[in-house]
Motif scaffolding. Structure first.
Motif, mmCIF file in Angstrom:
data_model
loop_
_atom_site.group_PDB
_atom_site.id
_atom_site.type_symbol
_atom_site.label_atom_id
_atom_site.label_comp_id
_atom_site.label_asym_id
_atom_site.label_seq_id
_atom_site.Cartn_x
_atom_site.Cartn_y
_atom_site.Cartn_z
ATOM 1 N N PHE A 125 0.840 -1.194 0.000
ATOM 2 C CA PHE A 125 0.000 0.000 0.000
ATOM 3 C C PHE A 125 0.876 1.246 0.000
ATOM 4 N N TYR A 126 0.422 2.259 -0.744
ATOM 5 C CA TYR A 126 1.168 3.494 -0.905
ATOM 6 C C TYR A 126 0.269 4.681 -0.575
ATOM 7 N N GLU A 127 0.862 5.680 0.077
ATOM 8 C CA GLU A 127 0.092 6.864 0.453
ATOM 9 C C GLU A 127 0.018 7.819 -0.740
ATOM 10 N N LEU A 128 -1.169 8.321 -1.015
ATOM 11 C CA LEU A 128 -1.427 9.106 -2.217
ATOM 12 C C LEU A 128 -0.505 10.313 -2.344
ATOM 13 N N ASN A 129 -0.466 11.170 -1.329
ATOM 14 C CA ASN A 129 0.299 12.418 -1.434
ATOM 15 C C ASN A 129 1.779 12.168 -1.669
ATOM 16 N N GLU A 130 2.337 11.248 -0.916
ATOM 17 C CA GLU A 130 3.758 10.963 -1.029
ATOM 18 C C GLU A 130 4.099 10.318 -2.361
ATOM 19 N N THR A 131 3.247 9.401 -2.810
ATOM 20 C CA THR A 131 3.530 8.638 -4.029
ATOM 21 C C THR A 131 3.428 9.487 -5.281
ATOM 22 N N PHE A 132 2.450 10.396 -5.305
ATOM 23 C CA PHE A 132 2.200 11.176 -6.524
ATOM 24 C C PHE A 132 2.528 12.655 -6.356
ATOM 25 N N ASP A 133 3.272 12.971 -5.300
ATOM 26 C CA ASP A 133 3.740 14.334 -5.074
ATOM 27 C C ASP A 133 2.587 15.335 -5.100
ATOM 28 N N LEU A 134 1.544 15.010 -4.342
ATOM 29 C CA LEU A 134 0.380 15.881 -4.238
ATOM 30 C C LEU A 134 0.355 16.530 -2.865
ATOM 31 N N ASP A 135 -0.524 17.481 -2.729
ATOM 32 C CA ASP A 135 -0.694 18.166 -1.447
ATOM 33 C C ASP A 135 -2.190 18.257 -1.158
ATOM 34 N N ASN A 161 -5.449 17.266 1.793
ATOM 35 C CA ASN A 161 -5.668 17.131 3.234
ATOM 36 C C ASN A 161 -6.251 15.768 3.595
ATOM 37 N N GLN A 162 -6.134 14.825 2.649
ATOM 38 C CA GLN A 162 -6.673 13.490 2.876
ATOM 39 C C GLN A 162 -5.545 12.467 2.954
ATOM 40 N N LEU A 163 -5.734 11.490 3.829
ATOM 41 C CA LEU A 163 -4.799 10.363 3.910
ATOM 42 C C LEU A 163 -5.444 9.182 3.201
ATOM 43 N N ILE A 164 -4.946 8.876 2.003
ATOM 44 C CA ILE A 164 -5.531 7.822 1.179
ATOM 45 C C ILE A 164 -4.452 6.800 0.857
ATOM 46 N N LEU A 165 -4.762 5.520 1.094
ATOM 47 C CA LEU A 165 -3.838 4.438 0.780
ATOM 48 C C LEU A 165 -4.260 3.772 -0.527
ATOM 49 N N LEU A 166 -3.290 3.524 -1.377
ATOM 50 C CA LEU A 166 -3.534 2.906 -2.685
ATOM 51 C C LEU A 166 -2.864 1.548 -2.727
ATOM 52 N N GLU A 167 -3.574 0.572 -3.273
ATOM 53 C CA GLU A 167 -2.998 -0.766 -3.356
ATOM 54 C C GLU A 167 -2.157 -0.912 -4.618
ATOM 55 N N GLY A 168 -0.949 -1.388 -4.423
ATOM 56 C CA GLY A 168 -0.067 -1.703 -5.529
ATOM 57 C C GLY A 168 0.697 -2.968 -5.207
ATOM 58 N N PHE A 169 1.978 -3.001 -5.573
ATOM 59 C CA PHE A 169 2.795 -4.182 -5.309
ATOM 60 C C PHE A 169 4.123 -3.763 -4.693
ATOM 61 N N GLN A 170 4.726 -4.678 -3.985
ATOM 62 C CA GLN A 170 6.041 -4.418 -3.432
ATOM 63 C C GLN A 170 7.061 -4.289 -4.559
ATOM 64 N N ASP A 171 8.063 -3.468 -4.315
ATOM 65 C CA ASP A 171 9.136 -3.292 -5.299
ATOM 66 C C ASP A 171 10.049 -4.515 -5.241
ATOM 67 N N CYS A 172 9.872 -5.419 -6.207
ATOM 68 C CA CYS A 172 10.660 -6.655 -6.211
ATOM 69 C C CYS A 172 11.555 -6.751 -7.447
ATOM 70 N N GLY A 173 11.691 -5.635 -8.167
ATOM 71 C CA GLY A 173 12.535 -5.653 -9.354
ATOM 72 C C GLY A 173 11.912 -6.378 -10.534
ATOM 73 N N HIS A 174 10.573 -6.457 -10.565
ATOM 74 C CA HIS A 174 9.911 -7.149 -11.669
ATOM 75 C C HIS A 174 10.223 -6.439 -12.986
ATOM 76 N N PRO A 175 10.628 -7.181 -14.021
ATOM 77 C CA PRO A 175 11.055 -6.538 -15.274
ATOM 78 C C PRO A 175 9.949 -5.801 -16.014
ATOM 79 N N ALA A 176 8.689 -6.110 -15.730
ATOM 80 C CA ALA A 176 7.599 -5.469 -16.449
ATOM 81 C C ALA A 176 7.101 -4.199 -15.765
ATOM 82 N N VAL A 177 7.677 -3.852 -14.606
ATOM 83 C CA VAL A 177 7.286 -2.606 -13.937
ATOM 84 C C VAL A 177 7.966 -1.445 -14.658
ATOM 85 N N PRO A 178 7.206 -0.437 -15.090
ATOM 86 C CA PRO A 178 7.823 0.697 -15.801
ATOM 87 C C PRO A 178 8.795 1.469 -14.913
ATOM 88 N N THR A 179 9.686 2.188 -15.555
ATOM 89 C CA THR A 179 10.639 3.042 -14.853
ATOM 90 C C THR A 179 9.993 4.378 -14.513
#
Length: 333
Positions: free
Chosen positions: A16-26, A28-46
């Motif tokens: 899970f990733y926090e919206l503001n921190e992940t997308f450089d937003l500002d 007043n809401q704390l929102i968690l987004l579901e994604g995946f752990q950074d495991c070096g998967h080759p198909a994850v974009p840069t």
């Protein structure tokens, strides 16, 4: 006899990733987004520099969180950031992505996969669609509106939630992974190109389009494009970045045929300076900063070398008016 073992991508684990921190937003809401752990998967974009429009990002994230049986179709002019919006969101969520550049001769089998000859054996090689459905990736069909509608008809059942059946692999049945997402982009909204600007665009089936929610994407506003250049080429002076964005908007205005905003004697252009082209121009200007008339030199490579001489002169004349003395002298490093 030793058997060669191929390295498999690391198993995807939710995170899970926090919206503001992940997308450089500002916000007043704390929102968690579901994604995946950074495991070096080759198909994850840069991760690349990108300024997210909040409204479009909100719509995209809502789809990624729960598509509710829909696909997602992003429509807008060339180079405005349709594909980048999805790719850069996926990069920040560490979500593997399969990209399919669509062309008029694409067949469904190209997406599903085929048997290949490998050291005397014929193993089945999964295509982008099969991989995405099986492993929970995002599939992006880039420029989907140039595809033959008859080929896309074979995907109707998949978007309705039915498993993927691979007749080419002995009738293998692949259940749809709960994290699979189907995304498409196009310069048209699927009803054909009435503007005549985009060659190869075909009218898509209404039954197919009815399976998508739609996001309309346009070029970023002036402030946002300056922010993009600030991230990509921070070493260019601020005044140069501002003038580049101003020229891009002038070219777009003449490209779209905005008669209301066009001055007397101005002609409509057949090319535009997209956000992608704008970034290319800025990077080349920085790369060749020692060249005489560097902005003209870089603009030719980024755009005008491929247009008719009369239009090239017109664009360079507008650029000279916008840049003033900078057009002749360039900038200091």
């Amino acid at each position: 006899m030793e058997t060669e073992v191929q390295a498999m991508p690391a198993a995807l684990q939710p995170a899970f990733y926090e919206l503001n921190e992940t997308f450089d937003l500002d916000t007043n809401q704390l929102i968690l987004l579901e994604g995946f752990q950074d495991c070096g998967h080759p198909a994850v974009p840069t991760v690349q520099p990108y300024v997210f429009d909040r409204d479009r990002l909100r719509k995209l994230l809502a789809f990624l969180d729960n598509p509710e049986g829909d696909g997602l179709y992003l429509t807008g002019p060339t180079g405005c950031g349709k594909t980048s919006l999805v790719v850069q969101a996926a990069a920040r969520l560490h979500w593997p992505t399969q990209m399919v550049p669509v062309h008029g001769r694409m067949e469904l089998d190209d997406l599903l996969g085929q048997k290949v000859l490998d050291k005397g054996a014929t193993p089945f090689q999964y295509g982008a669609l099969s991989t995405a459905v099986k492993e929970g990736h995002i599939l992006i069909m880039d420029e989907m509106d140039v595809a033959d509608p008859a080929e896309l008809a074979g995907l109707y059942d998949l978007l309705d939630g039915a498993p993927l059946v691979l007749a080419q692999n002995g009738g293998e049945i692949i259940p749809v992974h709960p994290r699979f997402r189907f995304v498409a982009t196009g310069n048209s909204a699927g009803a054909g190109d009435g503007s005549g600007l985009y060659q190869g665009v075909l009218r898509q089936s209404l039954a197919w389009l009815d399976r998508f929610r739609c996001i309309e994407v346009d070029y970023p506003d002036e402030f946002t494009e300056i922010m993009i250049l600030d991230q990509v080429v921070p070493d260019l002076p601020t005044i140069v970045r501002e003038k580049m964005v101003k020229l891009a908007n002038e070219v777009r205005r003449l490209f779209t045929g905005d008669a209301h905003g066009r001055g007397e004697g101005e002609s409509q252009l057949s090319v535009t300076l997209s956000t992608r082209g704008l970034v290319r121009w800025a990077r080349l200007s920085l790369r060749f900063q020692g060249a005489p008339r560097v902005f003209e030199y870089a603009l030719e490579q980024a755009l005008t070398a491929r247009v008719e001489p009369a239009e090239r002169q017109a664009i360079h004349r507008i650029a000279s008016d916008v840049f003033g003395e900078l057009w002749e002298g360039g900038h200091e490093s």
